[in-house]
Design a protein around this motif. Structure first.
Motif, PDB file in Angstrom:
ATOM      1  N   GLU A 143     -10.709  37.425 -10.212  1.00 48.30           N
ATOM      2  CA  GLU A 143     -11.923  36.956  -9.447  1.00 48.30           C
ATOM      3  C   GLU A 143     -12.778  35.723 -10.081  1.00 48.30           C
ATOM      4  OE1 GLU A 143     -13.359  41.119  -7.143  1.00 48.30           O
ATOM      5  OE2 GLU A 143     -13.669  41.141  -9.446  1.00 48.30           O
ATOM      6  N   GLY A 144     -13.122  34.846  -9.258  1.00 50.37           N
ATOM      7  CA  GLY A 144     -13.945  33.570  -9.735  1.00 50.37           C
ATOM      8  C   GLY A 144     -13.293  32.464 -10.247  1.00 50.37           C
ATOM      9  N   ASN A 145     -11.881  32.668 -10.221  1.00 47.55           N
ATOM     10  CA  ASN A 145     -10.753  31.435 -10.419  1.00 47.55           C
ATOM     11  C   ASN A 145     -10.891  30.397  -9.407  1.00 47.55           C
ATOM     12  OD1 ASN A 145      -8.688  29.606 -11.304  1.00 47.55           O
ATOM     13  ND2 ASN A 145      -8.116  31.407 -12.748  1.00 47.55           N
ATOM     14  N   ALA A 146     -11.358  29.220  -9.597  1.00 47.99           N
ATOM     15  CA  ALA A 146     -11.185  28.211  -8.663  1.00 47.99           C
ATOM     16  C   ALA A 146     -10.034  27.936  -8.107  1.00 47.99           C
ATOM     17  CB  ALA A 146     -12.108  27.219  -9.208  1.00 47.99           C
ATOM     18  N   ARG A 147      -9.068  28.086  -8.856  1.00 44.63           N
ATOM     19  CA  ARG A 147      -7.574  27.683  -8.546  1.00 44.63           C
ATOM     20  C   ARG A 147      -6.638  28.665  -8.050  1.00 44.63           C
ATOM     21  NH1 ARG A 147      -5.379  25.853 -14.004  1.00 44.63           N
ATOM     22  NH2 ARG A 147      -3.413  25.961 -12.954  1.00 44.63           N
ATOM     23  N   LEU A 148      -7.659  30.120  -7.895  1.00 48.86           N
ATOM     24  CA  LEU A 148      -6.767  31.229  -7.315  1.00 48.86           C
ATOM     25  C   LEU A 148      -6.607  31.194  -5.664  1.00 48.86           C
ATOM     26  CD1 LEU A 148      -5.359  33.931  -7.961  1.00 48.86           C
ATOM     27  CD2 LEU A 148      -7.762  34.909  -7.519  1.00 48.86           C
ATOM     28  N   VAL A 149      -5.433  31.296  -5.019  1.00 51.86           N
ATOM     29  CA  VAL A 149      -5.245  31.167  -3.564  1.00 51.86           C
ATOM     30  C   VAL A 149      -5.761  32.298  -3.051  1.00 51.86           C
ATOM     31  CG1 VAL A 149      -3.768  30.793  -1.938  1.00 51.86           C
ATOM     32  CG2 VAL A 149      -3.298  29.572  -3.971  1.00 51.86           C
ATOM     33  N   THR A 150      -6.470  32.144  -1.605  1.00 50.08           N
ATOM     34  CA  THR A 150      -6.921  33.289  -1.093  1.00 50.08           C
ATOM     35  C   THR A 150      -5.765  34.060  -0.389  1.00 50.08           C
ATOM     36  OG1 THR A 150      -9.125  32.313  -0.792  1.00 50.08           O
ATOM     37  CG2 THR A 150      -8.602  33.978   0.883  1.00 50.08           C
ATOM     38  N   ARG A 151      -5.901  35.447  -0.213  1.00 52.65           N
ATOM     39  CA  ARG A 151      -4.918  36.117   0.452  1.00 52.65           C
ATOM     40  C   ARG A 151      -5.372  36.349   1.676  1.00 52.65           C
ATOM     41  NH1 ARG A 151      -3.321  40.768  -0.248  1.00 52.65           N
ATOM     42  NH2 ARG A 151      -5.132  41.810  -1.328  1.00 52.65           N
ATOM     43  N   TYR A 152      -4.359  36.119   2.733  1.00 53.23           N
ATOM     44  CA  TYR A 152      -4.471  36.479   4.092  1.00 53.23           C
ATOM     45  C   TYR A 152      -3.435  37.571   4.528  1.00 53.23           C
ATOM     46  CZ  TYR A 152      -7.827  32.621   3.834  1.00 53.23           C
ATOM     47  OH  TYR A 152      -8.957  31.849   3.555  1.00 53.23           O
ATOM     48  N   THR A 153      -3.777  38.239   5.685  1.00 53.51           N
ATOM     49  CA  THR A 153      -2.722  39.235   6.303  1.00 53.51           C
ATOM     50  C   THR A 153      -2.752  38.746   7.869  1.00 53.51           C
ATOM     51  OG1 THR A 153      -4.230  40.853   7.009  1.00 53.51           O
ATOM     52  CG2 THR A 153      -3.321  41.089   4.846  1.00 53.51           C
ATOM     53  N   ARG A 154      -1.754  38.879   8.193  1.00 56.17           N
ATOM     54  CA  ARG A 154      -1.445  38.496   9.879  1.00 56.17           C
ATOM     55  C   ARG A 154      -1.418  39.906  10.677  1.00 56.17           C
ATOM     56  NH1 ARG A 154       2.378  34.064  12.630  1.00 56.17           N
ATOM     57  NH2 ARG A 154       0.937  33.540  14.812  1.00 56.17           N
ATOM     58  N   PRO A 155      -2.142  39.961  11.462  1.00 58.44           N
ATOM     59  CA  PRO A 155      -2.117  41.261  12.347  1.00 58.44           C
ATOM     60  C   PRO A 155      -0.916  41.521  13.061  1.00 58.44           C
ATOM     61  CG  PRO A 155      -4.102  40.222  12.743  1.00 58.44           C
ATOM     62  CD  PRO A 155      -3.245  39.137  12.060  1.00 58.44           C
ATOM     63  N   GLN A 156      -0.276  42.524  12.941  1.00 54.29           N
ATOM     64  CA  GLN A 156       0.792  43.038  13.651  1.00 54.29           C
ATOM     65  C   GLN A 156       0.638  42.224  15.311  1.00 54.29           C
ATOM     66  OE1 GLN A 156       1.718  47.143  13.484  1.00 54.29           O
ATOM     67  NE2 GLN A 156       2.766  47.025  11.841  1.00 54.29           N
ATOM     68  N   GLY A 157       1.780  41.898  15.837  1.00 52.76           N
ATOM     69  CA  GLY A 157       1.580  41.274  17.198  1.00 52.76           C
ATOM     70  C   GLY A 157       1.070  40.156  17.208  1.00 52.76           C
ATOM     71  N   GLY A 217      -1.039  22.639   3.154  1.00 50.90           N
ATOM     72  CA  GLY A 217      -2.083  23.556   3.612  1.00 50.90           C
ATOM     73  C   GLY A 217      -3.087  23.968   2.864  1.00 50.90           C
ATOM     74  N   LEU A 218      -3.701  24.981   3.163  1.00 51.24           N
ATOM     75  CA  LEU A 218      -5.173  25.210   2.400  1.00 51.24           C
ATOM     76  C   LEU A 218      -4.837  26.407   1.726  1.00 51.24           C
ATOM     77  CD1 LEU A 218      -7.160  25.212   5.834  1.00 51.24           C
ATOM     78  CD2 LEU A 218      -6.928  23.534   4.112  1.00 51.24           C
ATOM     79  N   MET A 219      -5.734  26.411   0.435  1.00 54.30           N
ATOM     80  CA  MET A 219      -5.840  27.222  -0.353  1.00 54.30           C
ATOM     81  C   MET A 219      -6.687  28.375   0.325  1.00 54.30           C
ATOM     82  SD  MET A 219      -6.259  25.616  -4.023  1.00 54.30           S
ATOM     83  CE  MET A 219      -6.413  26.797  -4.984  1.00 54.30           C
ATOM     84  N   ASP A 220      -7.783  28.071   0.926  1.00 54.76           N
ATOM     85  CA  ASP A 220      -8.759  29.021   1.350  1.00 54.76           C
ATOM     86  C   ASP A 220      -9.206  28.265   2.892  1.00 54.76           C
ATOM     87  OD1 ASP A 220     -10.889  31.017   0.651  1.00 54.76           O
ATOM     88  OD2 ASP A 220     -12.030  29.319   1.808  1.00 54.76           O
ATOM     89  N   ILE A 221      -8.912  29.188   3.789  1.00 55.04           N
ATOM     90  CA  ILE A 221      -9.390  28.659   5.380  1.00 55.04           C
ATOM     91  C   ILE A 221     -10.822  28.281   5.365  1.00 55.04           C
ATOM     92  CG2 ILE A 221      -9.094  29.350   7.572  1.00 55.04           C
ATOM     93  CD1 ILE A 221      -6.506  30.943   7.006  1.00 55.04           C
ATOM     94  N   GLU A 222     -11.566  29.296   4.986  1.00 59.75           N
ATOM     95  CA  GLU A 222     -13.055  29.304   5.181  1.00 59.75           C
ATOM     96  C   GLU A 222     -13.727  27.809   4.574  1.00 59.75           C
ATOM     97  OE1 GLU A 222     -11.605  32.859   6.184  1.00 59.75           O
ATOM     98  OE2 GLU A 222     -11.529  31.916   4.310  1.00 59.75           O
ATOM     99  N   SER A 223     -13.296  27.582   3.465  1.00 58.19           N
ATOM    100  CA  SER A 223     -13.665  26.242   2.640  1.00 58.19           C
ATOM    101  C   SER A 223     -12.838  24.990   3.305  1.00 58.19           C
ATOM    102  CB  SER A 223     -13.842  26.641   1.328  1.00 58.19           C
ATOM    103  OG  SER A 223     -12.645  26.698   0.680  1.00 58.19           O
ATOM    104  N   ARG A 224     -11.830  25.198   3.663  1.00 59.43           N
ATOM    105  CA  ARG A 224     -10.920  24.281   4.024  1.00 59.43           C
ATOM    106  C   ARG A 224     -10.363  23.481   2.889  1.00 59.43           C
ATOM    107  NH1 ARG A 224      -8.658  24.787   8.627  1.00 59.43           N
ATOM    108  NH2 ARG A 224      -8.047  22.652   8.631  1.00 59.43           N
TER     109      ARG A 224
END
Length: 432
Positions: free
Chosen positions: A265-279, A78-85
């Motif tokens: 913050e600013g660490n290039a290897r840090l995975v972006t956190r995401y949440t999934r809306p209820q439902g 998968g992806l570390m960051d969705i926006e930058s792919r």
């Protein structure tokens, strides 16, 4: 000659500096069949993670499975960051949140072994403000369900004296009642972290917060306060800030080069956190850092970041009875005590089949828990989706790293690993 001597001296300085630098421990690898796994069946883990990624449960994952100290499966998907792919990478860094807690447990047990702390010690021995704690007793408002109080009214309660002081063991086992999700959590907001405050600034104020129940009478998760208090006790008894203690006493000896509190913050290897809306719906980028991630507050409840391979080194140390990378951190009997059931599944608040040890869950009845893990397996999870367990019977370490909460993936991963097991630990090659 003088130039030669100066060059030689400089070389000596460089050599000494290199020798003094902490050596990263490389996790030995093995073909799955060499350690009793089926390659074909381990591939189901990859398929499982891909199904969750495709379903939008999380952006990406790193999974690790080891047996007898050798890694048989390590995959990034998968992806570390969705926006930058940006593709997920095996050395990606995750905020492990409550997987910090077993590291706190290890730190406290080091202090126990050194005679500086006893499990039965009252917390007030180290933090006097915890003397004479009270227990909150809710008051029922007039009318059914508290009608007439208003939806935003603060809960009403009175207090009674605690029947006994809370102890180190209470904090390790989440049986203290300290900020455990009830009235205590509401009151704790009044003494919350402000600005650049440290553990030393904040923890004494928790002594003014009433407990949720009488100490030891039930189990209720103290998500942050309990372990933060223990981290402060490590600071007091060791004479070191908690970040320095964990680095010098645990991370450096084990070769954990990518485990730390700050900077995040600013660490290039840090995975972006995401949440999934209820439902359901598309993943949404999570808000920034929490208020306790202020650069100087070293939260034992959930402050660390790490990688799958780094955390494997820590977990393998526990599986080895306290030894890793040629260094002994704990005695085997100490690790056995940590992985023993201190809060049984019969105690109010615990799920069936799963007791609680010193900073970790312990599987005491696989059938009741509906799990394929062996009896005696232990580990813990993080609020952002990370998860690990150790199966002492089968000599297995399993680690799942994602940055979106998903309990189904956690259970699915456990079972997929155990389904791939086709040989005994005794017959598998490697160190038993």
């Amino acid at each position: 000659m003088r130039r030669v001597l100066m060059s030689s001296g400089a070389l000596v300085v460089v050599i000494v500096a290199v020798l003094a630098w902490p050596i990263a421990a490389a996790a030995p690898t093995a073909k799955p069949e060499e350690v009793g796994f089926s390659t074909e069946r381990l591939h189901r883990i990859t398929e499982l993670m891909q199904r969750h990624i495709t379903a939008g449960d999380f952006s990406g994952a790193v999974t690790l499975v080891a047996r007898n100290g050798r890694v048989a499966h390590l995959e990034a998907q998968g992806l570390m960051d969705i926006e930058s792919r940006k593709p997920m990478q095996k050395d990606a860094i995750f905020q492990i949140m409550s997987m910090t807690k077993p590291i706190v447990g290890t730190s406290i047990m080091m202090m126990v072994e050194e005679g500086k702390v006893r499990l039965t010690d009252p917390v007030s021995k180290f933090i006097p403000e915890f003397k004479d704690l009270k227990v909150a007793m809710p008051l029922q408002a007039a009318g059914a369900g508290g009608a007439g109080r208003g939806a935003t009214a603060e809960p009403r309660y009175y207090t009674v004296p605690a029947e006994r002081e809370i102890t180190i063991r209470d904090l390790l086992t989440h049986t203290s009642g300290l900020v455990s999700g009830g009235l205590s959590s509401t009151e704790a907001r009044k003494v919350a972290i402000k600005g650049k405050e440290s553990l030393a600034d904040v923890i004494p104020r928790l002594g003014t917060v009433p407990l949720d129940f009488q100490p030891g009478s039930r189990w209720a998760y103290s998500a942050q306060a309990g372990m933060d208090t223990l981290a402060r006790i490590v600071e007091i008894t060791s004479g070191m800030p908690f970040d320095k203690f964990t680095k010098t006493r645990i991370f450096d000896p084990l070769g954990m080069k990518d485990t730390f509190f700050y900077p995040l913050e600013g660490n290039a290897r840090l995975v972006t956190r995401y949440t999934r809306p209820q439902g359901g719906g598309a993943l949404q980028k999570a808000a920034g850092l929490a208020n306790f991630q202020n650069g100087v507050y070293f939260s034992g409840g959930g402050g660390l970041a790490s990688t799958a391979e780094d955390y494997f080194l820590f977990a393998q140390m526990l599986l080895n009875g306290g030894q890793g990378n040629g260094k002994r951190l704990l005695a085997p009997r100490t690790v056995e005590m940590m992985a023993s059931v201190h809060a049984p599944d019969t105690l109010q608040g615990r799920p069936r089949g799963e007791g609680y040890g010193l900073s970790m869950r312990v599987v005491n009845d696989p059938v009741s828990r509906n799990t394929f893990l062996s009896q005696g397996s232990f580990g813990w999870s993080g609020a952002f989706g990370t998860h690990f367990w150790i199966d002492p019977k089968e000599k297995i370490v399993g680690i799942l790293m994602v940055q979106t909460p998903n309990n189904e993936a956690r259970t699915d991963f456990e079972n997929a690993v155990m389904y791939a097991l086709v040989g005994s630990a005794v017959n598998a090659t490697g160190t038993n």
